[in-house]
Each structure stands twice: as structure tokens, then as C-alpha cells.
Design a protein around this motif. Sequence first.
Motif, mmCIF file in Angstrom:
data_model
loop_
_atom_site.group_PDB
_atom_site.id
_atom_site.type_symbol
_atom_site.label_atom_id
_atom_site.label_comp_id
_atom_site.label_asym_id
_atom_site.label_seq_id
_atom_site.Cartn_x
_atom_site.Cartn_y
_atom_site.Cartn_z
ATOM 1 N N ASN A 183 0.825 -1.212 0.000
ATOM 2 C CA ASN A 183 0.000 0.000 0.000
ATOM 3 C C ASN A 183 0.859 1.262 0.000
ATOM 4 O O ASN A 183 0.373 2.346 -0.301
ATOM 5 C CB ASN A 183 -0.929 0.012 1.214
ATOM 6 C CG ASN A 183 -2.034 -1.010 1.109
ATOM 7 O OD1 ASN A 183 -2.450 -1.370 0.005
ATOM 8 N ND2 ASN A 183 -2.509 -1.499 2.236
ATOM 9 N N ILE A 184 2.128 1.108 0.362
ATOM 10 C CA ILE A 184 3.064 2.234 0.369
ATOM 11 C C ILE A 184 3.786 2.341 -0.962
ATOM 12 O O ILE A 184 3.952 3.428 -1.515
ATOM 13 C CB ILE A 184 4.068 2.085 1.528
ATOM 14 C CG1 ILE A 184 3.314 2.138 2.869
ATOM 15 C CG2 ILE A 184 5.139 3.167 1.468
ATOM 16 C CD1 ILE A 184 4.184 1.851 4.071
ATOM 17 N N SER A 185 4.240 1.213 -1.477
ATOM 18 C CA SER A 185 4.937 1.181 -2.757
ATOM 19 C C SER A 185 4.527 -0.072 -3.515
ATOM 20 O O SER A 185 4.323 -1.128 -2.898
ATOM 21 C CB SER A 185 6.461 1.187 -2.546
ATOM 22 O OG SER A 185 7.147 0.953 -3.763
ATOM 23 N N ALA B 91 7.258 12.021 -2.515
ATOM 24 C CA ALA B 91 6.333 13.133 -2.763
ATOM 25 C C ALA B 91 4.925 12.804 -2.303
ATOM 26 O O ALA B 91 4.177 13.695 -1.857
ATOM 27 C CB ALA B 91 6.337 13.495 -4.247
ATOM 28 N N MET B 92 4.537 11.540 -2.391
ATOM 29 C CA MET B 92 3.186 11.139 -1.980
ATOM 30 C C MET B 92 2.995 11.267 -0.475
ATOM 31 O O MET B 92 1.871 11.377 0.009
ATOM 32 C CB MET B 92 2.918 9.699 -2.413
ATOM 33 C CG MET B 92 2.930 9.500 -3.916
ATOM 34 S SD MET B 92 2.857 7.744 -4.362
ATOM 35 C CE MET B 92 1.360 7.234 -3.527
ATOM 36 N N ASP C 250 10.944 11.661 5.618
ATOM 37 C CA ASP C 250 10.691 11.323 7.017
ATOM 38 C C ASP C 250 9.304 10.708 7.202
ATOM 39 O O ASP C 250 9.143 9.700 7.910
ATOM 40 C CB ASP C 250 10.837 12.555 7.909
ATOM 41 C CG ASP C 250 12.280 13.022 8.014
ATOM 42 O OD1 ASP C 250 13.187 12.210 7.717
ATOM 43 O OD2 ASP C 250 12.507 14.197 8.384
ATOM 44 N N SER C 251 8.299 11.302 6.558
ATOM 45 C CA SER C 251 6.937 10.772 6.670
ATOM 46 C C SER C 251 6.831 9.400 6.010
ATOM 47 O O SER C 251 6.116 8.516 6.500
ATOM 48 C CB SER C 251 5.942 11.736 6.021
ATOM 49 O OG SER C 251 5.933 12.980 6.698
ATOM 50 N N LEU C 252 7.540 9.229 4.910
ATOM 51 C CA LEU C 252 7.531 7.944 4.214
ATOM 52 C C LEU C 252 8.135 6.849 5.083
ATOM 53 O O LEU C 252 7.567 5.750 5.214
ATOM 54 C CB LEU C 252 8.296 8.063 2.896
ATOM 55 C CG LEU C 252 8.579 6.778 2.133
ATOM 56 C CD1 LEU C 252 7.287 6.053 1.785
ATOM 57 C CD2 LEU C 252 9.383 7.082 0.877
ATOM 58 N N LEU C 253 9.278 7.135 5.693
ATOM 59 C CA LEU C 253 9.931 6.137 6.535
ATOM 60 C C LEU C 253 9.102 5.830 7.776
ATOM 61 O O LEU C 253 9.067 4.685 8.240
ATOM 62 C CB LEU C 253 11.331 6.612 6.924
ATOM 63 C CG LEU C 253 12.301 6.808 5.754
ATOM 64 C CD1 LEU C 253 13.634 7.347 6.243
ATOM 65 C CD2 LEU C 253 12.494 5.509 4.992
ATOM 66 N N ARG C 254 8.418 6.836 8.297
ATOM 67 C CA ARG C 254 7.538 6.595 9.443
ATOM 68 C C ARG C 254 6.381 5.680 9.040
ATOM 69 O O ARG C 254 5.972 4.792 9.801
ATOM 70 C CB ARG C 254 7.012 7.931 9.990
ATOM 71 C CG ARG C 254 6.205 7.769 11.283
ATOM 72 C CD ARG C 254 5.996 9.090 11.991
ATOM 73 N NE ARG C 254 5.344 10.073 11.139
ATOM 74 C CZ ARG C 254 5.956 11.134 10.622
ATOM 75 N NH1 ARG C 254 7.243 11.340 10.874
ATOM 76 N NH2 ARG C 254 5.301 11.996 9.868
ATOM 77 N N ALA C 255 5.866 5.873 7.824
ATOM 78 C CA ALA C 255 4.792 5.015 7.330
ATOM 79 C C ALA C 255 5.260 3.570 7.191
ATOM 80 O O ALA C 255 4.513 2.626 7.474
ATOM 81 C CB ALA C 255 4.277 5.542 5.994
#
Length: 204
Positions: free
Chosen positions: A39-41, A61-62, A67-72
Motif C-alpha cells: 500500500n506504500i509502494s 512526494a506522496m 521522514d513521513s515515508l519512513l515513518r509510514a
Amino acid sequence: AAGMTLEDALSRHANTTILDADGPYYQKAFDPILGALQNISDRVEKTDLGVAYVDLDGVEAMYGGEDSLLRALLESVPADMNPRVGVADSKFVAFIAARAGQSGQVSKASSDAESFLAPFSIGLLPISLDAKIRLHRFGMDVMGDIASMKIAFLIDQFGSEGKLIWELCNGIDYSSIAPLKYEENILEYMSLPFYSTSIEVLRV
């Protein structure tokens, strides 16, 4: 210790209790995590049980930034499974970064992959147990020992596996991510206005 055989571990700890692994159950617990990562990639590769690689190129970018991506990514794994995320330019270095990191945290490898890998045990290399034993006999216990060698020596001793060993210890990994096929489960149901056990009624 990484790379230690079961026989070696039992010889050192005679009172060890052996627990049988429940592979199907572990896989059943791991599959939802893979789905959450997808769901992330859309570029997620599963290798060993509990290990997955995610291609993050173009995904930042999504999520409004890295930082937000790694937290997700961290939050996609239940906290009680002690997730660790490693970030690097190649799969092997990212794996080592994750192994070196703390539970529930993101670990980023330095741009100098050779220096980053140097202190880590050769037990973490994805090579045969026989090759690991032989490397230890040669006095090469950490990746820095191998990185400083000439590649010709390793090829002479280990053949094509020697080339792989030298490249990985120098942070060279050309392998690309082989994405899982994305699966979407669809559930449909209907209710009859009356009780029936007839298959023909259902077909109608």
C-alpha cells in the motif's frame, strides 16, 4: 551468533530447549505486513521470512517527504514485531543497516558503503555456510577484512561466489527488486428472502 550451526549452539549450551518452528503460521502473520507495504509502494520484494525490500524511488512526494515515508514504513509493521528499517542505495547495504538499527527505528547507511560495512560479521553475508567457515579459517571475520583483499584471491578460492563476496563487502550490489504481484481480494455476498439448501436456487 550469526552463522552458528544448531549443533555448535547445542554443544555450548547443553540445557537448551529446542522449539519447532511453525513456518505456515509465521508466513500467515507475515503476509498482511507485505500487503501493508504494498500500500506504500508497488515495488515490494519478499526474500526470507521477515525480510522485505521496498523501492522508495519517487514515493517520497506522496508522503510529503522522506521522514513521513519512513515513518509510514515503520507503522506498517505491528510494534510488537520489533520492526527495523534500513535505508541505502542497494539492497544488501539496506539489509545490514536494518540489522544494525534499533527496534522501532530507521537506520540510514552512510554514503561510504565500504566503510559502513567494514565492522560487520561475515555471518551476515548471503553465502553458503561452507564459504563462511572457510573465510573464518583464513582469519577473515568481518567484511572489512574481505574488502581489503584483492578480488582475484577470492575468485581463486571460491569461484563465482568469491566475486559476489568481494562485491558485497565493498558495498557493490547490482541486484534489483523483484516486486510481488499485487493481489486484491474481492468478497461478494447475497441474501435469499427464504431458507433454502438447493444449489439450483443459488445458481438461479
